[in-house]
Design a protein around this motif. Structure first.
Motif, PDB file in Angstrom:
ATOM      1  N   ASP A  30       0.815  -1.210   0.000  1.00 26.35           N
ATOM      2  CA  ASP A  30       0.000   0.000   0.000  1.00 26.35           C
ATOM      3  C   ASP A  30       0.853   1.266   0.000  1.00 26.35           C
ATOM      4  O   ASP A  30       0.508   2.267  -0.610  1.00 26.35           O
ATOM      5  CB  ASP A  30      -0.913   0.017   1.233  1.00 26.35           C
ATOM      6  CG  ASP A  30      -2.048  -0.986   1.098  1.00 26.35           C
ATOM      7  OD1 ASP A  30      -2.171  -1.868   1.962  1.00 26.35           O
ATOM      8  OD2 ASP A  30      -2.817  -0.872   0.124  1.00 26.35           O
ATOM      9  N   LYS A  31       1.965   1.241   0.719  1.00 28.44           N
ATOM     10  CA  LYS A  31       2.771   2.446   0.864  1.00 28.44           C
ATOM     11  C   LYS A  31       3.872   2.501  -0.194  1.00 28.44           C
ATOM     12  O   LYS A  31       4.561   1.518  -0.443  1.00 28.44           O
ATOM     13  CB  LYS A  31       3.371   2.505   2.266  1.00 28.44           C
ATOM     14  CG  LYS A  31       2.325   2.729   3.351  1.00 28.44           C
ATOM     15  CD  LYS A  31       2.823   2.392   4.728  1.00 28.44           C
ATOM     16  CE  LYS A  31       3.844   3.351   5.233  1.00 28.44           C
ATOM     17  NZ  LYS A  31       4.258   3.028   6.620  1.00 28.44           N
ATOM     18  N   MET A  32       4.008   3.675  -0.785  1.00 33.71           N
ATOM     19  CA  MET A  32       5.076   3.896  -1.749  1.00 33.71           C
ATOM     20  C   MET A  32       5.715   5.245  -1.494  1.00 33.71           C
ATOM     21  O   MET A  32       5.087   6.151  -0.926  1.00 33.71           O
ATOM     22  CB  MET A  32       4.564   3.788  -3.180  1.00 33.71           C
ATOM     23  CG  MET A  32       4.067   2.386  -3.521  1.00 33.71           C
ATOM     24  SD  MET A  32       3.691   2.135  -5.258  1.00 33.71           S
ATOM     25  CE  MET A  32       5.349   2.036  -5.980  1.00 33.71           C
ATOM     26  N   TYR A  33       6.978   5.363  -1.917  1.00 33.79           N
ATOM     27  CA  TYR A  33       7.784   6.533  -1.579  1.00 33.79           C
ATOM     28  C   TYR A  33       8.654   6.933  -2.770  1.00 33.79           C
ATOM     29  O   TYR A  33       9.051   6.095  -3.568  1.00 33.79           O
ATOM     30  CB  TYR A  33       8.737   6.223  -0.413  1.00 33.79           C
ATOM     31  CG  TYR A  33       8.149   5.460   0.735  1.00 33.79           C
ATOM     32  CD1 TYR A  33       7.961   4.084   0.676  1.00 33.79           C
ATOM     33  CD2 TYR A  33       7.805   6.118   1.917  1.00 33.79           C
ATOM     34  CE1 TYR A  33       7.443   3.377   1.740  1.00 33.79           C
ATOM     35  CE2 TYR A  33       7.289   5.416   2.993  1.00 33.79           C
ATOM     36  CZ  TYR A  33       7.112   4.048   2.896  1.00 33.79           C
ATOM     37  OH  TYR A  33       6.595   3.355   3.964  1.00 33.79           O
ATOM     38  N   TRP A  34       8.979   8.205  -2.820  1.00 37.04           N
ATOM     39  CA  TRP A  34      10.015   8.703  -3.723  1.00 37.04           C
ATOM     40  C   TRP A  34      11.064   9.432  -2.883  1.00 37.04           C
ATOM     41  O   TRP A  34      10.730  10.294  -2.058  1.00 37.04           O
ATOM     42  CB  TRP A  34       9.452   9.676  -4.757  1.00 37.04           C
ATOM     43  CG  TRP A  34       8.871   9.019  -5.967  1.00 37.04           C
ATOM     44  CD1 TRP A  34       7.561   8.846  -6.268  1.00 37.04           C
ATOM     45  CD2 TRP A  34       9.600   8.456  -7.064  1.00 37.04           C
ATOM     46  NE1 TRP A  34       7.418   8.200  -7.466  1.00 37.04           N
ATOM     47  CE2 TRP A  34       8.661   7.955  -7.983  1.00 37.04           C
ATOM     48  CE3 TRP A  34      10.965   8.332  -7.358  1.00 37.04           C
ATOM     49  CZ2 TRP A  34       9.026   7.337  -9.178  1.00 37.04           C
ATOM     50  CZ3 TRP A  34      11.324   7.715  -8.541  1.00 37.04           C
ATOM     51  CH2 TRP A  34      10.366   7.234  -9.448  1.00 37.04           C
ATOM     52  N   TYR A  35      12.319   9.069  -3.124  1.00 35.27           N
ATOM     53  CA  TYR A  35      13.439   9.728  -2.466  1.00 35.27           C
ATOM     54  C   TYR A  35      14.337  10.360  -3.532  1.00 35.27           C
ATOM     55  O   TYR A  35      14.474   9.844  -4.634  1.00 35.27           O
ATOM     56  CB  TYR A  35      14.288   8.735  -1.673  1.00 35.27           C
ATOM     57  CG  TYR A  35      13.599   8.110  -0.485  1.00 35.27           C
ATOM     58  CD1 TYR A  35      12.868   6.937  -0.612  1.00 35.27           C
ATOM     59  CD2 TYR A  35      13.696   8.694   0.775  1.00 35.27           C
ATOM     60  CE1 TYR A  35      12.257   6.353   0.487  1.00 35.27           C
ATOM     61  CE2 TYR A  35      13.089   8.116   1.880  1.00 35.27           C
ATOM     62  CZ  TYR A  35      12.380   6.944   1.723  1.00 35.27           C
ATOM     63  OH  TYR A  35      11.768   6.367   2.812  1.00 35.27           O
ATOM     64  N   GLN A  36      14.973  11.457  -3.152  1.00 36.16           N
ATOM     65  CA  GLN A  36      15.987  12.061  -3.985  1.00 36.16           C
ATOM     66  C   GLN A  36      17.328  11.866  -3.305  1.00 36.16           C
ATOM     67  O   GLN A  36      17.459  12.088  -2.087  1.00 36.16           O
ATOM     68  CB  GLN A  36      15.698  13.559  -4.179  1.00 36.16           C
ATOM     69  CG  GLN A  36      16.628  14.246  -5.157  1.00 36.16           C
ATOM     70  CD  GLN A  36      16.217  15.680  -5.443  1.00 36.16           C
ATOM     71  OE1 GLN A  36      15.066  16.061  -5.220  1.00 36.16           O
ATOM     72  NE2 GLN A  36      17.131  16.472  -5.934  1.00 36.16           N
ATOM     73  N   GLN A  37      18.317  11.423  -4.062  1.00 37.90           N
ATOM     74  CA  GLN A  37      19.626  11.151  -3.487  1.00 37.90           C
ATOM     75  C   GLN A  37      20.720  11.600  -4.450  1.00 37.90           C
ATOM     76  O   GLN A  37      20.816  11.096  -5.567  1.00 37.90           O
ATOM     77  CB  GLN A  37      19.791   9.660  -3.200  1.00 37.90           C
ATOM     78  CG  GLN A  37      21.123   9.311  -2.569  1.00 37.90           C
ATOM     79  CD  GLN A  37      21.424   7.823  -2.548  1.00 37.90           C
ATOM     80  OE1 GLN A  37      20.976   7.086  -3.420  1.00 37.90           O
ATOM     81  NE2 GLN A  37      22.166   7.369  -1.545  1.00 37.90           N
ATOM     82  N   ASP A  38      21.545  12.540  -4.031  1.00 36.46           N
ATOM     83  CA  ASP A  38      22.748  12.842  -4.791  1.00 36.46           C
ATOM     84  C   ASP A  38      23.707  11.671  -4.615  1.00 36.46           C
ATOM     85  O   ASP A  38      23.716  11.035  -3.558  1.00 36.46           O
ATOM     86  CB  ASP A  38      23.369  14.152  -4.326  1.00 36.46           C
ATOM     87  CG  ASP A  38      22.511  15.337  -4.718  1.00 36.46           C
ATOM     88  OD1 ASP A  38      22.513  16.341  -3.991  1.00 36.46           O
ATOM     89  OD2 ASP A  38      21.830  15.255  -5.758  1.00 36.46           O
ATOM     90  N   PRO A  39      24.524  11.359  -5.611  1.00 44.29           N
ATOM     91  CA  PRO A  39      25.336  10.135  -5.575  1.00 44.29           C
ATOM     92  C   PRO A  39      26.132   9.973  -4.285  1.00 44.29           C
ATOM     93  O   PRO A  39      26.892  10.850  -3.892  1.00 44.29           O
ATOM     94  CB  PRO A  39      26.253  10.306  -6.791  1.00 44.29           C
ATOM     95  CG  PRO A  39      25.462  11.136  -7.738  1.00 44.29           C
ATOM     96  CD  PRO A  39      24.695  12.106  -6.874  1.00 44.29           C
ATOM     97  N   GLY A  40      25.919   8.850  -3.624  1.00 40.06           N
ATOM     98  CA  GLY A  40      26.659   8.544  -2.412  1.00 40.06           C
ATOM     99  C   GLY A  40      26.296   9.379  -1.214  1.00 40.06           C
ATOM    100  O   GLY A  40      27.017   9.365  -0.208  1.00 40.06           O
ATOM    101  N   MET A  41      25.190  10.083  -1.303  1.00 35.39           N
ATOM    102  CA  MET A  41      24.791  10.969  -0.203  1.00 35.39           C
ATOM    103  C   MET A  41      23.507  10.469   0.459  1.00 35.39           C
ATOM    104  O   MET A  41      22.999   9.403   0.135  1.00 35.39           O
ATOM    105  CB  MET A  41      24.605  12.393  -0.746  1.00 35.39           C
ATOM    106  CG  MET A  41      25.830  12.957  -1.437  1.00 35.39           C
ATOM    107  SD  MET A  41      27.212  13.204  -0.314  1.00 35.39           S
ATOM    108  CE  MET A  41      26.638  14.667   0.560  1.00 35.39           C
TER     109      MET A  41
END
Lengths: 113, 116
Positions: A30-41
């Motif tokens: 049911d739960k979904m997410y979007w994350y933003q990640q700069d490389p290796g951070m």
């Protein structure tokens, strides 16, 4: 096989273009997410959803939008891409219970020129 | 408010030696604690979690972690490191109480280098 998919894996696009990053999971979560990640951070939560027709903004302000019309699908859209949007975007899903661990997709690496 | 800290940006260890990646947390209620690993150009993979019960949790690839409530810690350990363990490790916490919502907070990550 239960899994979570993201397409495209890599995208290079010019400024001002509209883009949609796709995310699909076959686990019935049911739960979904979007994350933003700069490389290796570190990861920054930008959007999440508790289920169909539920969308919430995360901790990091983002110019992107999301929709959740089907349980398995959670696309992220940028109406007008800018170089500051260059990053890696990770989609994840989990069961509705608060103790559920998250399953992550392979990520989309976006470069805006 | 919930938070998680990984005090080391990088950990270096020789192959065959024990490794520890540190994590401390802060929540208002009872914590759910997680470790994830990320290999280059990949998404995160779940390693282990503590929800309730035995404080010592065993996970994938020989990793384990001990929940220490008094020290608010959840360090990741492995008795004998492998070169293939070299990756980026994330600790994460979620507050089990409703006041914390259901969002998981991730640490900044610790890069582990295992030298042959």
């Amino acid at each position: 096989e239960a899994d979570i998919y993201q397409t495209p894996r890599y995208l290079v696009i010019g400024t001002g273009k509209k883009i949609t990053l796709e995310c699909s999971q076959t686990m019935g979560h049911d739960k979904m997410y979007w994350y933003q990640q700069d490389p290796g951070m570190e990861l920054h939560l930008i959007h999440y959803s508790y289920g169909v027709n539920s969308t919430e903004k995360g901790d990091l302000s983002s110019e992107s939008t999301v929709s959740r019309i089907r349980t398995e699908h959670f696309p992220l859209t940028l109406e007008s891409a800018r170089p500051s949007h260059t990053s890696q975007y990770l989609c994840a899903s989990s069961e509705l219970g608060s103790g559920g661990d998250q399953y992550f997709g392979p990520g989309t690496r976006l470069t805006v020129t | 408010a919930q938070s998680v800290a990984q005090p080391e940006d990088q950990v270096n260890v020789a192959e065959g030696n024990p490794l520890t990646v540190k994590c401390t947390y802060s929540v208002s209620g009872n914590p759910y604690l997680f470790w994830y690993v990320q290999y280059p150009n990949r998404g995160l993979q779940f390693l282990l979690k503590y929800i309730t019960g035995d404080n010592l949790v065993k996970g994938s690839y020989g990793f384990e972690s001990e929940f220490n409530k008094s020290q608010t810690s959840f360090h990741l350990k492995k008795p004998s490191a492998l070169v293939s363990d070299s990756a980026l490790y994330f600790c994460a916490v979620r507050d089990s109480g409703n006041t914390g919502g259901f969002k998981t907070i991730f640490g900044a990550g610790t890069r582990l280098f295992v030298k042959a």
